[in-house]
Design a protein around this motif. Structure first.
Motif, short mmCIF file in Angstrom:
data_model
loop_
_atom_site.label_atom_id
_atom_site.label_comp_id
_atom_site.label_asym_id
_atom_site.label_seq_id
_atom_site.Cartn_x
_atom_site.Cartn_y
_atom_site.Cartn_z
N VAL A 1 22.56 39.59 36.46
CA VAL A 1 22.03 39.47 37.81
C VAL A 1 23.11 39.04 38.80
O VAL A 1 23.23 39.60 39.89
N ALA A 2 23.91 38.05 38.43
CA ALA A 2 24.89 37.48 39.35
C ALA A 2 26.06 38.45 39.55
O ALA A 2 26.71 38.84 38.58
N PRO A 3 26.38 38.83 40.79
CA PRO A 3 27.50 39.75 41.05
C PRO A 3 28.85 39.18 40.62
O PRO A 3 29.71 39.93 40.15
N LYS A 4 29.04 37.87 40.77
CA LYS A 4 30.32 37.27 40.38
C LYS A 4 30.55 37.38 38.88
O LYS A 4 31.67 37.62 38.43
N LYS A 5 29.49 37.19 38.11
CA LYS A 5 29.61 37.32 36.66
C LYS A 5 29.87 38.77 36.26
O LYS A 5 30.59 39.04 35.29
N GLN A 6 29.26 39.71 36.99
CA GLN A 6 29.54 41.12 36.73
C GLN A 6 31.01 41.44 36.95
O GLN A 6 31.66 42.09 36.14
N LYS A 7 31.54 40.96 38.08
CA LYS A 7 32.94 41.20 38.40
C LYS A 7 33.86 40.56 37.38
O LYS A 7 34.86 41.15 36.96
N LYS A 8 33.52 39.33 36.95
CA LYS A 8 34.35 38.64 35.96
C LYS A 8 34.36 39.38 34.62
O LYS A 8 35.41 39.50 33.98
N ALA A 9 33.21 39.90 34.23
CA ALA A 9 33.13 40.63 32.96
C ALA A 9 33.93 41.92 33.02
O ALA A 9 34.65 42.27 32.07
N LEU A 10 33.85 42.64 34.13
CA LEU A 10 34.59 43.89 34.26
C LEU A 10 36.09 43.65 34.39
O LEU A 10 36.88 44.49 33.94
N ASN A 11 36.48 42.54 35.00
CA ASN A 11 37.90 42.24 35.15
C ASN A 11 38.60 42.07 33.81
O ASN A 11 39.80 42.34 33.68
N THR A 12 37.85 41.61 32.81
CA THR A 12 38.45 41.44 31.48
C THR A 12 38.76 42.79 30.82
O THR A 12 39.50 42.83 29.83
N CYS A 13 38.20 43.87 31.36
CA CYS A 13 38.41 45.20 30.77
C CYS A 13 39.44 46.04 31.53
O CYS A 13 39.80 47.12 31.05
N VAL A 14 39.90 45.57 32.68
CA VAL A 14 40.78 46.37 33.53
C VAL A 14 42.07 46.73 32.79
O VAL A 14 42.51 47.90 32.79
N CYS A 15 42.70 45.75 32.16
CA CYS A 15 43.97 46.00 31.46
C CYS A 15 43.79 47.03 30.35
O CYS A 15 44.62 47.92 30.18
N HIS A 16 42.70 46.88 29.61
CA HIS A 16 42.47 47.81 28.50
C HIS A 16 42.19 49.22 29.00
O HIS A 16 42.68 50.20 28.42
N ILE A 17 41.43 49.36 30.07
CA ILE A 17 41.16 50.68 30.63
C ILE A 17 42.46 51.34 31.10
O ILE A 17 42.68 52.54 30.88
N CYS A 18 43.34 50.58 31.73
CA CYS A 18 44.64 51.11 32.15
C CYS A 18 45.47 51.55 30.95
O CYS A 18 46.10 52.61 30.96
N ALA A 19 45.47 50.72 29.90
CA ALA A 19 46.24 51.05 28.68
C ALA A 19 45.70 52.33 28.03
O ALA A 19 46.48 53.18 27.57
N VAL A 20 44.38 52.49 28.00
CA VAL A 20 43.77 53.70 27.43
C VAL A 20 44.16 54.93 28.24
O VAL A 20 44.52 55.98 27.68
#
Length: 327
Positions: free
Chosen positions: A231-250
């Motif tokens: 529900v919380a937008p900040k928690k959504q952003k925090k969760a997705l930020n942990t995947c940014v590096c991996h998505i770039c590496a892929v």
């Protein structure tokens, strides 16, 4: 140079090629290439050293990152002698046996990196979708078993590709399109029918990297579904930020690799210089960019690196101070 004994079915040497048509500019081209190699070697070594030294980084996420850096480092070391040899000394000849050995390590570490990226996707899936089970599932012993499994997996599936090459009749001095030995490039323009070896190589490519990529895509579909349920937008952003590096590496790994593989197998009329550029992008982009991405986007890695540099700087100042007091 080493010469393979069975000269009836294999050539005595292959001829490596860096940038076709730009031979006179090899010295100048070698400057940025050498800089990229230095960045790849120093960046991945630094990440491995930081994770090894810092106790607070002894966690599953950073263990998998160390595997990625180790694969990038080994892939860089595998191709560095021949690439710089061609650019600096025009040392184009490589024996059939040495070429097979280099090809084995190039594909082994490339497939290994693909498997590590798939495991890192599973790590992100567990951390976001099942955080309560994360620590109980990804224990140290489980990580060791996973690492051993993906290493054995490479050996089992790459050896048949090497054995199949022994039955192929090559040209006497076959000229390759890259400054390193790459399976689709080796089997192109052979005297015997290359379709069996080409099909085997394509099957391994699709099986090894295809299953890994499918696993990554499924993991991110589940991750996105879990994030959207927050529900919380900040928690959504925090969760997705942990995947940014991996998505770039892929992205920087799979796009050049798939482009180069299908260019060799399906687009035979592609200019050699295009193949050469794709090969160098495939070879150097992930080892160079991955350490930069993880250093900039991962705060714990960045802080650990800065602490080590500050500790080294203060130690150097203390040593100079002691020398000055003795003088």
């Amino acid at each position: 140079m080493m010469i393979f004994n069975n000269t009836t079915s294999s050539p005595s040497t292959f001829l490596l090629t860096a940038f076709p048509g730009l031979e006179l500019a090899h010295v100048w081209i070698s400057i940025p290439v050498c800089c990229l190699y230095i960045i790849a070697l120093l960046g991945n070594t630094m990440i491995l050293f930081v994770i090894f030294v810092k106790q607070r980084l002894h966690k599953p996420m950073y263990y998998f990152l160390s595997m990625l850096s180790a694969a990038d480092l080994c892939l860089t070391i595998t191709t560095l002698p021949t690439v710089l040899g061609v650019l600096w000394f025009h040392a184009r000849e490589i024996s059939f046996k040495a070429c097979l050995i280099q090809m084995f390590f190039v594909h082994a570490f490339s497939f290994l990196e693909s498997s590590v990226l798939a495991i890192m996707a599973f790590d992100r899936f567990m951390a976001i979708c099942n955080p309560l089970k994360y620590a109980t599932v990804l224990k140290d012993m489980m990580i060791m078993v996973i690492g051993l499994f993906i290493c054995v997996r490479q050996l089992i599936f790459i050896f048949p590709m090497l054995l199949a090459l022994k039955s192929v009749s090559f040209q006497e001095r076959k000229e390759l399109s890259h400054p390193f030995c790459y399976h689709p490039d080796i089997i192109r323009d052979t005297y015997s029918n290359p379709w069996i070896n080409s099909f085997l190589g394509l099957f391994l490519q699709l099986y090894m990297t295809g299953t890994d990529l499918m696993f990554i895509l499924v993991s991110y579909v589940l991750i996105i579904r879990a994030v959207l349920s927050i529900v919380a937008p900040k928690k959504q952003k925090k969760a997705l930020n942990t995947c940014v590096c991996h998505i770039c590496a892929v992205t920087i790994f799979y796009v050049p690799m798939i482009s180069l593989s299908f260019t060799h197998r399906l687009l035979s009329s592609t200019p050699r210089v295009i193949c050469s550029i794709l090969a160098n992008v495939y070879l150097l982009l992930p080892p160079v960019v991955n350490p930069i991405i993880y250093s900039l986007k991962t705060r714990t890695i960045r802080q650990a690196m800065l602490q080590l540099l500050q500790t080294k700087g203060s130690w150097s100042r203390n040593v100079r101070g002691l020398r000055g007091s003795w003088d």
